[in-house]
Motif scaffolding. Structure first.
Motif, PDB file in Angstrom:
ATOM      1  N   HIS A  41       0.838  -1.209   0.000  1.00 42.69           N
ATOM      2  CA  HIS A  41       0.000   0.000   0.000  1.00 42.69           C
ATOM      3  C   HIS A  41       0.874   1.261   0.000  1.00 42.69           C
ATOM      4  O   HIS A  41       0.608   2.226   0.722  1.00 42.69           O
ATOM      5  CB  HIS A  41      -0.940   0.002   1.211  1.00 42.69           C
ATOM      6  N   TYR A  53       0.349   3.591   3.213  1.00 38.68           N
ATOM      7  CA  TYR A  53      -0.897   4.009   3.842  1.00 38.68           C
ATOM      8  C   TYR A  53      -1.173   3.223   5.124  1.00 38.68           C
ATOM      9  O   TYR A  53      -2.001   3.630   5.933  1.00 38.68           O
ATOM     10  CB  TYR A  53      -2.077   3.797   2.889  1.00 38.68           C
ATOM     11  N   PHE A 173     -14.324  -2.201   4.440  1.00 43.72           N
ATOM     12  CA  PHE A 173     -13.364  -1.366   5.156  1.00 43.72           C
ATOM     13  C   PHE A 173     -14.138  -0.212   5.781  1.00 43.72           C
ATOM     14  O   PHE A 173     -14.922   0.460   5.108  1.00 43.72           O
ATOM     15  CB  PHE A 173     -12.288  -0.816   4.220  1.00 43.72           C
ATOM     16  N   PHE A 246      -5.383   1.159   9.498  1.00 43.89           N
ATOM     17  CA  PHE A 246      -5.091   2.306   8.642  1.00 43.89           C
ATOM     18  C   PHE A 246      -5.730   3.532   9.312  1.00 43.89           C
ATOM     19  O   PHE A 246      -6.726   3.401  10.023  1.00 43.89           O
ATOM     20  CB  PHE A 246      -5.744   2.147   7.265  1.00 43.89           C
ATOM     21  N   TYR A 248      -8.267   6.397   9.052  1.00 41.24           N
ATOM     22  CA  TYR A 248      -9.482   6.532   8.251  1.00 41.24           C
ATOM     23  C   TYR A 248      -9.798   8.017   8.085  1.00 41.24           C
ATOM     24  O   TYR A 248      -9.943   8.743   9.070  1.00 41.24           O
ATOM     25  CB  TYR A 248     -10.662   5.831   8.937  1.00 41.24           C
ATOM     26  N   GLU A 253      -8.983   8.712   2.278  1.00 42.09           N
ATOM     27  CA  GLU A 253      -8.561   7.363   2.667  1.00 42.09           C
ATOM     28  C   GLU A 253      -9.720   6.659   3.378  1.00 42.09           C
ATOM     29  O   GLU A 253      -9.703   6.414   4.580  1.00 42.09           O
ATOM     30  CB  GLU A 253      -7.320   7.448   3.556  1.00 42.09           C
ATOM     31  N   CYS A 255     -13.519   3.961   2.723  1.00 44.22           N
ATOM     32  CA  CYS A 255     -13.912   2.618   2.283  1.00 44.22           C
ATOM     33  C   CYS A 255     -13.639   2.405   0.803  1.00 44.22           C
ATOM     34  O   CYS A 255     -13.112   1.359   0.397  1.00 44.22           O
ATOM     35  CB  CYS A 255     -15.400   2.400   2.578  1.00 44.22           C
ATOM     36  N   ARG A 258      -9.733   2.286  -0.213  1.00 40.82           N
ATOM     37  CA  ARG A 258      -9.082   1.039   0.202  1.00 40.82           C
ATOM     38  C   ARG A 258      -9.471  -0.121  -0.709  1.00 40.82           C
ATOM     39  O   ARG A 258      -8.642  -0.974  -1.019  1.00 40.82           O
ATOM     40  CB  ARG A 258      -9.459   0.700   1.645  1.00 40.82           C
ATOM     41  N   GLU A 261      -7.481  -0.174  -3.817  1.00 39.97           N
ATOM     42  CA  GLU A 261      -6.165  -0.775  -3.596  1.00 39.97           C
ATOM     43  C   GLU A 261      -6.235  -2.295  -3.686  1.00 39.97           C
ATOM     44  O   GLU A 261      -5.324  -2.935  -4.235  1.00 39.97           O
ATOM     45  CB  GLU A 261      -5.635  -0.355  -2.225  1.00 39.97           C
ATOM     46  N   THR A 273      -6.083   4.217  -8.017  1.00 43.71           N
ATOM     47  CA  THR A 273      -6.002   5.154  -6.900  1.00 43.71           C
ATOM     48  C   THR A 273      -5.416   6.508  -7.279  1.00 43.71           C
ATOM     49  O   THR A 273      -5.725   7.506  -6.642  1.00 43.71           O
ATOM     50  CB  THR A 273      -5.165   4.548  -5.759  1.00 43.71           C
TER      51      THR A 273
END
Length: 617
Positions: A41, A53, A173, A246, A248, A253, A255, A258, A261, A273
């Motif tokens: 990441h 990240y 996420f 991570f 949030y 950054e 849901c 992520r 990714e 991204t």
């Protein structure tokens, strides 16, 4: 840190085999590979180099692994040759995606042999074969869901043929929230990265119940064309992220970011991204996935609320009263009022009553009386079934206008001409281009408008931090509350017929009613707190109203509104406004605005403006 040092000490003191030595060129080549970058990441840091990240030191085997992909790769390679006695804590069991890739790249045929029973059983239970991106539509009454949400469903090989999606798993996420933070605190901590973000793999049926039933949100399912091997790679990596934290952030950054990714881990050739350097709003990420050619089919699942309203749509007022009566007392199934209805109408009424009972049960503790009523209604439905429910699929949310808006206007205020320039970061107001958005929903975040009057006189006209309006119509069966809240800076009438820039917070609640097809009427009581240099008090409170009509017509959306604020210091401020938007294209709108403002401090002012809106991410 102590855990990592102990682990490395074990690796150093009791090796079974030696890790292969890589020259610097080969090491850098592997460390810069897109797949390794995705597994870690990593992104390019602002001042050069790399940063991950991932904000959890447990994810890295090297102390500087978060900033040095090459060092993390070297440490991983060494850890793969640690003694098998480490068991489930061995790097091969903790990092199966890293292990498989390095084994393939370097032909590591002499690695220690481990069973990794926990991971092997978990992977067998998930049994990944294909993936579906799920988009629960926006839900204004939940701060965490105002922009919608995205998650992934992992399907087994026979899901489509056996129609067993409810047995699949969902990858989600989200922010991990301890306690009961209120909406304001949630928004602040969400903006500032105050919550840790965690991945979770849960039965899809649980998430479906949460989003479709408890929050009454429509679901969109985008079947992805990932191969079984690509889906398996993604699930391998999800194991590596178990309980890994991570930071949030609500806007970037989050849901959706992520999950992009994860898709890049599944298919390293993707570059998803980099399109989102500032914000990653779920609808925009769905567009990016679609534009990347990943979507092979789109399915729609209506919410329980939409199903109830659709079933009740053909009922008249008397029949709606019958629905309420049956849902309260199933003995009314034998009443003269109900049994004299034609059989076809009875079928509709009792089905609507059953759906109303199940809707009311959402999120409530099990009530034996309600369960019994539902059972009796279900028996009646089986004896006299209604026709299948046909729900027209609404516009695809990702085909609505882009979330960021540039604005250019020209107009007059009394006898002064002006140009107005604006930027809104996100993402929709009541008059914006309508396709893909529900009527009566408004969410605006960070909007700046600057005016240039004649003689090059510049001024900030407004700075809205957030404006949210939820105008959901009431009916016989459902009685939702309409509400709004806004805060920021705006120009208001001041002394000497001048305009004063004030800071304010404003909110209100009331009701909305369906006046006709595509026409809503609303009335809200409001409260306001304002800091105004023309007032003696530092903070001046006011009570007021906001009422009007919203009409979706052949050109676009029209609003006619009346507002009033009655301050405790004697100031009375009112306004009448008309806004009509013409939808020139998906990305362009032309809006005509006319407003008349009244104040105890100044004479009435008239303003007319024509504004071009460009929706562009």
């Amino acid at each position: 840190m102590l855990k990592r040092l102990a682990y490395l000490a074990l690796c150093a003191c009791a090796p079974l085999q030696a890790a292969p030595l890589l020259d610097d060129a080969r090491l850098q080549q592997l460390a810069n590979d897109r797949y390794w970058i995705s597994l870690g990441h990593y992104e390019t840091a602002k001042l050069g180099g790399w940063r991950s990240y991932v904000d959890d030191p447990r994810f890295f085997l090297d102390a500087d692994g978060a900033h040095h992909p090459d060092r993390e790769l070297k440490a991983t390679l060494k850890a793969l040759y640690a003694p098998a006695s480490l068991g489930e804590k061995h790097a091969q069991c903790v990092f199966p995606a890293r292990t498989r890739w390095l084994r393939e790249q370097l032909q590591l045929n002499d690695l220690p042999t481990l069973a990794c029973k926990d991971y092997t059983q978990w992977f067998k239970d998930v049994s990944p074969h294909s993936a579906v991106m799920i988009f629960p539509a926006a839900y204004l009454n939940s701060p965490s869901s105002m922009f919608g949400h995205t998650l992934l469903r992992i399907d087994q090989a026979d899901v489509q043929s056996d129609n067993t999606a409810l047995l699949s798993y969902a990858v989600n996420f989200g922010a991990y929230i301890e306690g009961n933070d209120n909406s304001i605190l949630y928004a602040w901590k969400g903006l500032m990265g105050g919550y840790p973000g965690l991945f979770a793999l849960v039965p899809y049926q649980e998430k479906l119940a949460e989003y479709r039933s408890l929050e009454n949100r429509d679901l969109w399912e985008y079947r992805l064309n990932l191969t079984p091997a690509e889906t398996g790679r993604m699930v391998e990596h999800i194991w590596e992220l178990k309980q890994i934290q991570f930071d949030y952030f609500f806007f970037d950054e989050n849901c959706s970011y992520r999950l992009l990714e994860l898709l890049q881990v599944a298919r390293p050739s993707l570059d998803l991204t980099s399109q989102f350097p500032l914000t990653a709003i779920p609808t925009d990420t769905v567009k990016a996935v679609k534009q990347a050619g990943l979507v092979e089919r789109t399915d729609y699942r209506p919410s329980r609320e939409r199903e109830l309203l659709e079933r009740a749509a053909p009922l008249d007022k008397a029949e709606e009263q019958q629905v309420l009566a049956l849902s309260a007392d199933t003995a009314r199934l034998n009443s003269a009022e109900f049994t004299t209805l034609p059989k076809a109408r009875q079928a509709l009424v009792q089905d609507a009553a059953y759906r109303l009972e199940r809707y009311r049960a959402n999120g409530q503790e099990r009530d034996p009386a309600r369960t019994q009523r539902s059972f009796e209604l279900l028996r009646a439905i089986n004896r006299n079934p209604p026709p299948p429910l046909q729900i027209e699929r609404p516009g695809l949310p990702e085909e609505g206008h882009e979330s960021r808006t540039w604005q250019l206007g020209a107009g007059t205020r009394e006898d002064r001409a002006f140009a107005e320039y604006g930027l809104r970061m996100a993402y929709h107001d009541l008059n914006d281009n309508a396709y893909g958005f529900p009527l009566g929903a408004q969410i605006e975040i960070l909007q700046l408008k600057v005016r240039q009057y004649e003689n090059n006189d510049w001024q900030v006209q407004r700075l809205d931090l957030a404006t949210i309006r939820s105008l959901t119509p009431r009916n016989e069966l459902l009685q939702p509350l309409s509400w709004q809240v806004t805060g920021g800076l705006e120009r208001v009438l001041g002394k000497h017929d001048d305009e004063v820039l004030v800071s304010h917070v404003n909110g209100g609640a009331g009701g909305t009613w369906q006046l006709a097809d595509e026409m809503l009427g609303f009335a809200l009581g409001t409260v306001r707190a304002e800091h105004n240099n023309d007032f003696a008090e530092f903070i001046s409170p006011a009570a007021g109203f906001n009422t009007g009509v919203l009409w979706r017509n052949g050109l676009g959306n029209l609003t006619l509104e009346a507002k009033g604020d009655y301050f405790t210091n004697g100031e009375i401020r009112r306004s009448l406004s008309l806004n009509q938007q013409w939808e020139l294209s998906r990305s362009l709108g032309l809006r005509l605005s006319a407003k008349r403002e009244f104040s105890q401090l100044a004479s009435a002012q008239n303003e007319v403006m024509l504004e071009l809106k460009w929706y562009h991410y």
